[in-house]
Design a protein around this motif. Structure first.
Motif, mmCIF file in Angstrom:
data_model
loop_
_atom_site.group_PDB
_atom_site.id
_atom_site.type_symbol
_atom_site.label_atom_id
_atom_site.label_comp_id
_atom_site.label_asym_id
_atom_site.label_seq_id
_atom_site.Cartn_x
_atom_site.Cartn_y
_atom_site.Cartn_z
ATOM 1 N N ASN A 1 10.046 -2.140 2.233
ATOM 2 C CA ASN A 1 10.597 -2.143 0.884
ATOM 3 C C ASN A 1 10.621 -3.549 0.294
ATOM 4 O OD1 ASN A 1 11.544 -0.572 -1.276
ATOM 5 N ND2 ASN A 1 13.630 -1.213 -0.855
ATOM 6 N N SER A 2 10.906 -4.536 1.119
ATOM 7 C CA SER A 2 10.900 -5.923 0.664
ATOM 8 C C SER A 2 9.509 -6.332 0.170
ATOM 9 C CB SER A 2 11.357 -6.842 1.792
ATOM 10 O OG SER A 2 11.208 -8.185 1.432
ATOM 11 N N VAL A 3 8.501 -6.022 0.949
ATOM 12 C CA VAL A 3 7.114 -6.350 0.555
ATOM 13 C C VAL A 3 6.718 -5.523 -0.658
ATOM 14 C CG1 VAL A 3 4.705 -6.378 1.291
ATOM 15 C CG2 VAL A 3 6.492 -7.032 2.907
ATOM 16 N N ARG A 4 7.144 -4.263 -0.703
ATOM 17 C CA ARG A 4 6.825 -3.385 -1.831
ATOM 18 C C ARG A 4 7.323 -3.988 -3.145
ATOM 19 N NH1 ARG A 4 9.234 -0.602 -5.349
ATOM 20 N NH2 ARG A 4 11.265 -0.969 -4.428
ATOM 21 N N ARG A 5 8.542 -4.530 -3.137
ATOM 22 C CA ARG A 5 9.088 -5.137 -4.352
ATOM 23 C C ARG A 5 8.256 -6.341 -4.789
ATOM 24 N NH1 ARG A 5 13.960 -3.974 -1.674
ATOM 25 N NH2 ARG A 5 14.147 -6.126 -0.972
ATOM 26 N N VAL A 6 7.828 -7.160 -3.834
ATOM 27 C CA VAL A 6 6.976 -8.312 -4.160
ATOM 28 C C VAL A 6 5.648 -7.832 -4.748
ATOM 29 C CG1 VAL A 6 5.688 -10.269 -3.194
ATOM 30 C CG2 VAL A 6 8.029 -9.823 -2.436
ATOM 31 N N LEU A 7 5.071 -6.801 -4.149
ATOM 32 C CA LEU A 7 3.794 -6.280 -4.640
ATOM 33 C C LEU A 7 3.932 -5.708 -6.044
ATOM 34 C CD1 LEU A 7 2.356 -4.481 -1.468
ATOM 35 C CD2 LEU A 7 1.900 -6.807 -2.280
ATOM 36 N N ALA A 8 5.006 -4.989 -6.305
ATOM 37 C CA ALA A 8 5.219 -4.420 -7.638
ATOM 38 C C ALA A 8 5.337 -5.540 -8.676
ATOM 39 C CB ALA A 8 6.461 -3.538 -7.643
ATOM 40 N N ASP A 9 6.039 -6.615 -8.320
ATOM 41 C CA ASP A 9 6.161 -7.766 -9.209
ATOM 42 C C ASP A 9 4.797 -8.423 -9.431
ATOM 43 O OD1 ASP A 9 7.667 -9.853 -10.690
ATOM 44 O OD2 ASP A 9 7.017 -11.128 -9.008
ATOM 45 N N LEU A 10 4.008 -8.528 -8.368
ATOM 46 C CA LEU A 10 2.677 -9.133 -8.500
ATOM 47 C C LEU A 10 1.795 -8.320 -9.428
ATOM 48 C CD1 LEU A 10 1.821 -10.337 -4.875
ATOM 49 C CD2 LEU A 10 2.274 -11.748 -6.884
ATOM 50 N N VAL A 11 1.854 -7.001 -9.331
ATOM 51 C CA VAL A 11 1.040 -6.149 -10.205
ATOM 52 C C VAL A 11 1.417 -6.394 -11.665
ATOM 53 C CG1 VAL A 11 0.598 -3.753 -10.897
ATOM 54 C CG2 VAL A 11 0.545 -4.387 -8.485
ATOM 55 N N THR A 12 2.711 -6.504 -11.947
ATOM 56 C CA THR A 12 3.169 -6.784 -13.306
ATOM 57 C C THR A 12 2.636 -8.134 -13.783
ATOM 58 O OG1 THR A 12 5.178 -5.493 -12.962
ATOM 59 C CG2 THR A 12 5.227 -7.107 -14.751
ATOM 60 N N ARG A 13 2.745 -9.142 -12.948
ATOM 61 C CA ARG A 13 2.275 -10.478 -13.309
ATOM 62 C C ARG A 13 0.755 -10.509 -13.490
ATOM 63 N NH1 ARG A 13 4.763 -14.146 -8.791
ATOM 64 N NH2 ARG A 13 3.502 -15.719 -9.830
ATOM 65 N N ILE A 14 0.027 -9.797 -12.644
ATOM 66 C CA ILE A 14 -1.436 -9.728 -12.781
ATOM 67 C C ILE A 14 -1.793 -9.110 -14.121
ATOM 68 C CG2 ILE A 14 -3.523 -8.589 -11.915
ATOM 69 C CD1 ILE A 14 -2.204 -8.805 -9.065
#
Length: 148
Positions: free
Chosen positions: A9-22
């Protein structure tokens, strides 16, 4: 099992944020309006290219974590995700001749390393779009009038 859920879940949150930033960086690079109207074609193409690479990294990490697809990282972790992650690490353990615990630690270490690369790539793309770095990664020095 709870620790796997927390880590995933911790990594998932980082990935979701990265997708938004991308997505934001790519939209900015494609914008012809201020403040991005002055971006060169080279910068625009570079950002689109690097955004595709960053998305690929995010998708690879999501797959390693056991998410059924890249869109699933926007949702909370389900039991099936953890089951797929454990299944993948069991296959890694079997292929490498190590314990399941060692395989899980190796999997999380691999995921963390890829996550660092994705975060750095997205940071660089954002800096290029904002005119703070060149596409080669060199810092751009601005004069005092730039910030007025």
């Amino acid at each position: 099992m709870e620790t796997q859920v927390e880590k995933i879940n911790s990594v998932r949150r980082v990935l979701a944020d990265l997708v938004t930033r991308i997505n934001e960086s790519e939209a900015s690079a494609q914008s012809r309006e201020w403040p991005h109207a002055s971006l060169t074609g080279v910068v625009r193409a570079y950002v689109v290219s690097q955004a595709a690479i960053a998305r690929s990294l995010v998708h690879s990490i999501a797959q390693q974590l056991g998410f059924p697809g890249p869109d699933a990282i926007a949702q909370s972790v389900e039991g099936s995700t953890v089951t797929r992650f454990i299944g993948g690490t069991m296959m890694l353990a079997q292929a490498s001749g190590v314990s399941a615990d060692e395989a899980q630690k190796a999997a999380f270490a691999t995921i963390d390393e890829q996550k660092k690369r994705a975060v750095e790539l997205v940071r660089h793309v954002e800096a290029v779009v904002e005119g703070e770095e060149t596409i080669e990664g060199r810092q751009i020095q601005h004069g005092p009038l730039h910030y007025k």
